[in-house]
Structures are given as structure tokens and as C-alpha cells.
Scaffold this motif. Sequence first.
Motif, PDB file in Angstrom:
ATOM      1  N   GLY A 150     -20.832 -74.492   5.890  1.00  0.00           N
ATOM      2  CA  GLY A 150     -20.564 -74.351   7.313  1.00  0.00           C
ATOM      3  C   GLY A 150     -21.823 -74.185   8.135  1.00  0.00           C
ATOM      4  N   SER A 151     -21.908 -74.685   9.466  1.00  0.00           N
ATOM      5  CA  SER A 151     -23.433 -74.677  10.161  1.00  0.00           C
ATOM      6  C   SER A 151     -23.684 -73.203  10.441  1.00  0.00           C
ATOM      7  CB  SER A 151     -23.126 -75.429  11.297  1.00  0.00           C
ATOM      8  OG  SER A 151     -22.114 -74.430  12.337  1.00  0.00           O
ATOM      9  N   TYR A 152     -25.258 -73.149  10.708  1.00  0.00           N
ATOM     10  CA  TYR A 152     -25.628 -71.735  10.728  1.00  0.00           C
ATOM     11  C   TYR A 152     -24.783 -70.950  11.941  1.00  0.00           C
ATOM     12  CZ  TYR A 152     -29.083 -68.256  11.724  1.00  0.00           C
ATOM     13  OH  TYR A 152     -29.809 -67.102  11.824  1.00  0.00           O
ATOM     14  N   LEU A 153     -24.452 -71.678  13.286  1.00  0.00           N
ATOM     15  CA  LEU A 153     -23.885 -70.954  14.183  1.00  0.00           C
ATOM     16  C   LEU A 153     -22.620 -70.539  13.795  1.00  0.00           C
ATOM     17  CD1 LEU A 153     -25.054 -72.937  17.335  1.00  0.00           C
ATOM     18  CD2 LEU A 153     -25.704 -70.488  16.681  1.00  0.00           C
ATOM     19  N   HIS A 154     -21.874 -71.493  13.058  1.00  0.00           N
ATOM     20  CA  HIS A 154     -20.464 -71.059  12.811  1.00  0.00           C
ATOM     21  C   HIS A 154     -20.397 -69.753  11.766  1.00  0.00           C
ATOM     22  CE1 HIS A 154     -16.056 -71.547  11.449  1.00  0.00           C
ATOM     23  NE2 HIS A 154     -16.583 -71.631  10.232  1.00  0.00           N
ATOM     24  N   VAL A 155     -21.476 -69.744  10.649  1.00  0.00           N
ATOM     25  CA  VAL A 155     -21.491 -68.822   9.782  1.00  0.00           C
ATOM     26  C   VAL A 155     -21.971 -67.480  10.678  1.00  0.00           C
ATOM     27  CG1 VAL A 155     -22.428 -67.920   7.617  1.00  0.00           C
ATOM     28  CG2 VAL A 155     -21.956 -70.234   7.992  1.00  0.00           C
ATOM     29  N   GLN A 184     -20.769 -61.544   4.177  1.00  0.00           N
ATOM     30  CA  GLN A 184     -20.848 -63.067   4.406  1.00  0.00           C
ATOM     31  C   GLN A 184     -22.222 -63.394   4.680  1.00  0.00           C
ATOM     32  OE1 GLN A 184     -18.599 -65.228   3.642  1.00  0.00           O
ATOM     33  NE2 GLN A 184     -16.713 -63.839   3.464  1.00  0.00           N
ATOM     34  N   GLY A 185     -22.395 -64.591   5.488  1.00  0.00           N
ATOM     35  CA  GLY A 185     -23.640 -65.071   5.688  1.00  0.00           C
ATOM     36  C   GLY A 185     -24.038 -66.539   4.964  1.00  0.00           C
ATOM     37  N   GLY A 186     -22.978 -66.999   4.436  1.00  0.00           N
ATOM     38  CA  GLY A 186     -23.160 -68.565   3.638  1.00  0.00           C
ATOM     39  C   GLY A 186     -24.283 -68.450   3.065  1.00  0.00           C
ATOM     40  N   ILE A 187     -25.124 -69.778   3.045  1.00  0.00           N
ATOM     41  CA  ILE A 187     -26.307 -70.245   2.389  1.00  0.00           C
ATOM     42  C   ILE A 187     -27.596 -69.536   3.269  1.00  0.00           C
ATOM     43  CG2 ILE A 187     -25.109 -71.732   1.074  1.00  0.00           C
ATOM     44  CD1 ILE A 187     -26.619 -73.914   2.980  1.00  0.00           C
ATOM     45  N   TYR A 188     -27.218 -68.800   4.202  1.00  0.00           N
ATOM     46  CA  TYR A 188     -28.672 -68.426   5.074  1.00  0.00           C
ATOM     47  C   TYR A 188     -29.024 -67.019   4.739  1.00  0.00           C
ATOM     48  CZ  TYR A 188     -26.287 -72.559   7.143  1.00  0.00           C
ATOM     49  OH  TYR A 188     -25.815 -73.767   7.531  1.00  0.00           O
ATOM     50  N   GLU A 189     -30.395 -66.965   4.279  1.00  0.00           N
ATOM     51  CA  GLU A 189     -30.641 -65.481   3.884  1.00  0.00           C
ATOM     52  C   GLU A 189     -30.881 -64.675   4.977  1.00  0.00           C
ATOM     53  OE1 GLU A 189     -34.294 -66.159   1.552  1.00  0.00           O
ATOM     54  OE2 GLU A 189     -33.285 -67.458   0.375  1.00  0.00           O
ATOM     55  N   ASP A 190     -31.291 -65.210   6.029  1.00  0.00           N
ATOM     56  CA  ASP A 190     -31.375 -64.073   7.308  1.00  0.00           C
ATOM     57  C   ASP A 190     -29.881 -63.885   7.454  1.00  0.00           C
ATOM     58  OD1 ASP A 190     -30.712 -66.622   8.411  1.00  0.00           O
ATOM     59  OD2 ASP A 190     -31.316 -66.130  10.403  1.00  0.00           O
ATOM     60  N   SER A 213     -19.400 -69.701  -4.145  1.00  0.00           N
ATOM     61  CA  SER A 213     -18.472 -70.507  -4.809  1.00  0.00           C
ATOM     62  C   SER A 213     -17.196 -71.128  -3.930  1.00  0.00           C
ATOM     63  CB  SER A 213     -18.040 -69.894  -6.033  1.00  0.00           C
ATOM     64  OG  SER A 213     -18.453 -70.315  -7.348  1.00  0.00           O
ATOM     65  N   VAL A 214     -17.932 -71.359  -2.785  1.00  0.00           N
ATOM     66  CA  VAL A 214     -16.777 -72.160  -1.725  1.00  0.00           C
ATOM     67  C   VAL A 214     -17.324 -73.372  -1.258  1.00  0.00           C
ATOM     68  CG1 VAL A 214     -15.727 -70.360  -1.071  1.00  0.00           C
ATOM     69  CG2 VAL A 214     -18.071 -70.852   0.118  1.00  0.00           C
ATOM     70  N   GLY A 215     -18.003 -74.157  -2.259  1.00  0.00           N
ATOM     71  CA  GLY A 215     -18.433 -75.395  -1.754  1.00  0.00           C
ATOM     72  C   GLY A 215     -20.017 -75.626  -1.710  1.00  0.00           C
ATOM     73  N   GLU A 216     -20.671 -74.685  -1.788  1.00  0.00           N
ATOM     74  CA  GLU A 216     -22.258 -74.912  -1.832  1.00  0.00           C
ATOM     75  C   GLU A 216     -22.823 -75.470  -3.141  1.00  0.00           C
ATOM     76  OE1 GLU A 216     -20.813 -72.045  -2.248  1.00  0.00           O
ATOM     77  OE2 GLU A 216     -21.536 -70.878  -3.963  1.00  0.00           O
ATOM     78  N   ASN A 217     -24.005 -76.015  -2.944  1.00  0.00           N
ATOM     79  CA  ASN A 217     -24.455 -76.406  -4.372  1.00  0.00           C
ATOM     80  C   ASN A 217     -25.177 -75.089  -5.120  1.00  0.00           C
ATOM     81  OD1 ASN A 217     -27.323 -75.922  -4.089  1.00  0.00           O
ATOM     82  ND2 ASN A 217     -27.315 -77.689  -2.622  1.00  0.00           N
ATOM     83  N   LYS A 218     -25.170 -75.757  -6.510  1.00  0.00           N
ATOM     84  CA  LYS A 218     -25.394 -74.514  -7.717  1.00  0.00           C
ATOM     85  C   LYS A 218     -26.820 -73.806  -7.314  1.00  0.00           C
ATOM     86  CE  LYS A 218     -23.411 -72.978 -10.747  1.00  0.00           C
ATOM     87  NZ  LYS A 218     -21.976 -72.413 -10.529  1.00  0.00           N
TER      88      LYS A 218
END
Length: 378
Positions: A150-155, A184-190, A213-218
Motif C-alpha cells: 500500500g502507498s504511504y498516503l493510503h496506509v 497498523q502502519g504498513g512498511i513505514y516506520e513513522d 505478512s500481507v505481501g511485503e518482502n521478507k
Amino acid sequence: MFKIIKEGVGTLARCTSISTKHGIIDTPEFMPVGTQATVKSITPKMLKEIGTQIILANTYHLYLKPGSKVIRKAGGLHKFCGWDGPILTDSGGFQIFSLKATKISENGAYFPSIFNGSSHFITPEDSIRIQEELGSDIMMVLDICPAGTGSYLHVADAVDTTTKWAKRCKTSKKNDNLLFGIIQGGIYEDLRLRSTEMICEIDFDGFAIGGLSVGENKADFHRIMSYTAQLLPRDKPHYLMGVGKPSDIVESVNMGIDLFDCVMPTRNARNGQLFTKHGTVSIKNSQFIENFNPIENSCNCYCCKNFTLSYLNHLYHTHELLYYTLATIHNLQYMHNLMMTIRKAIKNDNFYEFRRLFYRKIDQVPSEIYGLKYLDIQ
Ligand SMILES: [Zn+2]
């Protein structure tokens, strides 16, 4: 309701106990998934024999079929499905937001039924009411779980709505069962930091990390899991949602995670993939036709004590129902034994050493044991 029994040395790993109305859960623990109020192909008695402490049930599926009102009339989920131990229910969010047709409004989400396509609308308050009707011991807030890509804005949007909904869930809760918040926050640390701060401020009984575990890389999985786990308050349970791969579990325990769930051990069992200490083997393989050993000599499960690889290979290829039962028992026993070993290692102050040996073992997979190449599941 929550006690830290032992903190590891040189690691964030810890042994804890979580008290619920249906019993105490010793952690770190893996929860088998019973989507439709059943862990597929095995009975609650078999789960008890394996040593399972807690199971997970899916609110989305049970809301649609048979409906939470039916389950309430039956005396609650425990009576309905014959499992008297603790049950954690998800909020339905993960399933709802993984459907393409779902539409989100400020107030809730419109989503279709996977059974007949009928339209439904759920609010955070509905999700809690349904979980209370089910009689869940540990309820989860309704969150928005964007895909790992997911994009930054979407997340960022999902983080804000998840926070608003988390507050509404907490306010609408009527019973005194446990309620966990979800980061939540996806792969974005902030965004993970922002989500953790806002969700922890609401003060739930425990905190879950969702959206991994929803499609991000390892690499992203490990980076975000480690980062977020370290932000969680140490005096509350930590639950990493949807993660059950043994190598991910060991690393997440090392970062202080207490609870896990995943369909993988049971689904893989049904698909012919059996877990062993040396990796995963595929029972379909013709090399098992005349192998009269159990899956693992050292395994204490009902399947390994009584049946051979040859018999399992035969049951699998003839589509016999018993195959699903035996394979599921074995894979869940593997998970149970792994979690017991982890708890013991933490208690004995040698988790660091256990972890080192665990990874060395699966890095140096002795593929000659069965004369097969192991699948890349560990
Ligand atoms: Zn076994």
C-alpha cells in the motif's frame, strides 16, 4: 490478567501468562485457526491432547454463517463448538478489507458475503457486539489492514481511521472480556510509531501488530516487526497477527512477541506438507510409498506413534479423509512442541543459544534424510 513470568537474557523474549474466563494461556504461544468455529478436520478433544491452549475463530465468517445470534442462543461459541478453552476472535477487519468490493466510510465498511454475494455494513460497534455475542475471551478492534504494498498516503489514512475506530470499539464494549488494540502502519516506520502511540494511549488489555505478512518482502517484514515490537508497552501482551512460519516465530519471540496465529500449519498439512525439525516434506512424493517410518521418530503425536509415511502417502493419494486428520494433528503437534521448547529455553536462560541452533539447523538442512529436497517453508 497479565503476568510476566520470566524475561530472557540478552533478548526481549519473555514467558508470560494471560488469564481469561476460560483458562490461562502460557506464552509465547501459537493459536491454531478455527475459521468456521472448527479447526479443520480435528476435534476439540484432539486439540486438548496436542496441548493447544487457545484457538482463534473468525468473526467475519461466523457473522455470516450461522450468524452471531444463533451462536448466542446456542450458549456462546464455546458451547456451540465444544471447545471449553480460551478463544480469540478477530474483528472481521482482515477478511473484509481483503475483499475488492469493500467500501469504507467514516462510520464503517460496506462489504459482500463470500457465501452468496449479499451486501453487509459493519461499524466498529457492530464488530464488538458480534464478538460479545460469540462470547470471545479475547476480542480484537475493527481495524483497516492495507496490503503490504500500500502507498504511504493510503496506509496513513488507514492508521487514522483505525485509531478512530479503536476508540469507538473500546467505548462500546459492554462485557469484561479482554479487548486488544491493533497497530497498523504498513512498511513505514513513522506510521508504525504514530499508530503505536495513538493505539497505546487508548489503553487496551493487549496490543497486536497487524498488517504484516500481507505481501511485503521478507526484509520489510523483519524490519517493521522488530521496530514495532520494541515500541509496545512491556506490561501488556503482544500479539503478531497472521504469522506462523516457525522461522518468523522464533525471530519475533526474540523481539518480545507473545502470541501468534496462522492457517499455515493446518492448511499446509491438508496440502501434503508436513513439518519436521529439518524442514518440510511433501507426503505426495513417491519415495514415501515404501517408507515405513513415522514422519518423525521423536514426535510424540498420535499420528507419528501409530502410522507410517507409507500409509500417509497412500491416504493422501486416495483422498481419504483420515489423511487430513492425521496430518493436521502432526503439524499442530510440531507447532506446540516448538512453542514449549521456546518457553523452556527462555525459562532456562538459554533462548539465545536455542535461537542460534534453530537457525543453524534450518540453514543446513540435511536434505538426504528423506532423499528429498525440502520445500522452502521453514
Ligand atoms: Zn507427529
